[in-house]
Design an enzyme around this catalytic site. Structure first.
Site: not given
Length: 447
Positions: A268, A314-315, A339, A405
């Site tokens: 992604h 995606e997030e 991922d 993240h």
């Protein structure tokens, strides 16, 4: 050790009908182990584009960057597919303990959090050592409180530690139903760094402002709360664009004999905003693209088409459904998404039970899943739901969630040797699948 694993992974899919392709797969493996394409992709993505949350200028810039890269690498049918997706944007944020022990806290709002009033929210904190403990509280019992769930995450090689901890990130609605005015969660992270880790919060309402605290800051609040009432002032400003446009970018290595039979691989393109999205998911894009490029550079393409997709949402979700809907009816052979960073690949899972496959996969019995793989990835979930078989390559995630993240997800934490080893595994596996006539949909039903 890297070479031996890549060789075994390649050998795992050798069938008598295309045994001669092993030599080419070994050549791909050897070249991948010295190839720097994956590193160059992550390096340029993080430096030329940077963090890529949906709706940002950098996100839109990544679209043009992606088209240019795939075209330069020799992929054909390079194009962009767009879809509408609400985009959440972070604004000014702060959190601090007020009172006798006043001090600022490291905080990041969670994606899709509602904002606080501009003046913020100030309230006493109730700390729970686990999400389950918070759920055990009766309705109304947390009225007027800020809730902090200080649940540590267990470090594991696979994603099981994350899967067990991440449910706490979606607790704002549950806290709201118990009367809370805001929700804080200890960062879903394995490290002890102060940088907080963000992520989306999902689920039905009611919603209240919610954010993640850095791991030591969450422990600090919990420590003070054991001895006294702690008050926190929280300010979170954010906005939501309901009509933002997201996109997927793809390109192909067209099959020489069966171009309509498509193998989908990729990662992604979007990322969260604190870091530069190097591990999540620059590495996944780099690994799968570099593997496909090596195959595309061969004197002859494999029999089936290899399509590389850089999913764009995606997030915050959306790519999976949009892609599956747009490509319903295509003849997909298998789909795989990278991922989980770029560290050493230690497990490969493909559909089992096909004639001859068990015998040739015997050397992998200690490291390869012998069951049908599930949960191939968020962006291929829609394809999987539609019956497309999935390929899963698991990376060692032991340190991945130290950076995931957070502001520390940068090029500095990417392992260049790990990238190369992953490319070797993906290149060998994907090439042999593309060169074969294996129908992974014909896996015998479990008895």
């Amino acid at each position: 050790m890297l070479r031996s694993f890549a060789f075994v992974a390649v050998a795992a899919l050798v069938m008598p009908s295309f045994a001669g392709s092993v030599e080419t797969a070994v050549q791909l493996r050897d070249k991948a182990l010295t190839d720097t394409t994956a590193w160059a992709i992550v390096e340029t993505l993080t430096s030329e584009v940077g963090p890529r949350p949906i709706g940002s200028a950098a996100y839109n810039r990544s679209r043009d960057w992606a088209v240019a890269k795939l075209t330069a690498f020799g992929f054909t049918n390079v194009h962009v597919e767009t879809f509408v997706k609400p985009a959440w944007s972070r604004g000014a944020e702060s959190a601090e303990i007020v009172g006798a022990h006043s001090q600022k806290l490291a905080v990041l709002g969670l994606g899709y959090s509602v904002p606080t009033p501009k003046a913020g929210i100030e309230a006493p904190v109730v700390v729970f050592g686990s999400y389950r403990e918070m759920l055990a509280q009766p309705p109304g019992s947390l009225k007027g409180k800020i809730v902090l769930v200080n649940q540590p995450m267990t470090r594991t090689q696979d994603v099981s530690g994350y899967a067990a901890a991440v449910v706490a990130r979606n607790g704002d609605a549950e806290a709201a139903m118990r009367g809370a005015v805001a929700y804080l969660v200890r960062s879903i992270a394995t490290g002890t760094g102060r940088a907080p880790h963000t992520g989306a919060t999902w689920g039905p309402g009611p919603h209240i402002p919610c954010a993640a605290l850095g791991v030591p800051d969450a422990d600090l609040v919990a420590s003070l709360a054991r001895h006294e009432t702690v008050r926190i002032r929280l300010k979170l400003q954010s906005s939501l664009d309901q009509k933002a446009v997201a996109f997927d970018v793809s390109g192909e290595i067209k099959g020489r004999e069966r171009p309509d039979e498509v193998i989908v691989i990729g990662g992604h393109l979007d990322s969260w905003d604190p870091g530069t999205g190097a591990l999540d998911d620059g590495a996944g894009i780099a690994i799968t693209t570099a593997a496909a490029k090596l195959i595309g550079d061969l004197p002859a393409h494999p029999r089936r088409t290899i399509r590389v997709v850089w999913w764009g949402s995606e997030e915050n979700g959306g790519s999976s459904e949009a892609y599956a809907k747009a490509h319903a009816g295509e003849k997909f052979v298998i789909a795989g998404e990278a991922d989980l960073g770029g560290d050493h690949a230690y497990m490969v899972a493909v559909p089992q039970g096909l004639p001859g496959l068990d015998e040739v996969m015997a050397p992998l019995k200690t490291i390869v899943s012998r069951a049908m793989p599930r949960n191939g990835g968020a962006d291929i979930h829609g394809l999987e739901e539609a019956g497309v078989p999935v390929l899963v390559v698991l990376n060692d995630a032991s340190r991945y969630f130290d950076y995931h993240h957070s502001a520390d997800d940068t090029l500095a934490v990417v392992d260049s040797d790990g990238l190369k080893q992953n490319v070797a595994v993906w290149a060998g596996l994907v090439y042999l699948i593309a060169e074969s006539d294996i129908d992974f949909r014909k896996v015998p039903a479990a008895k």
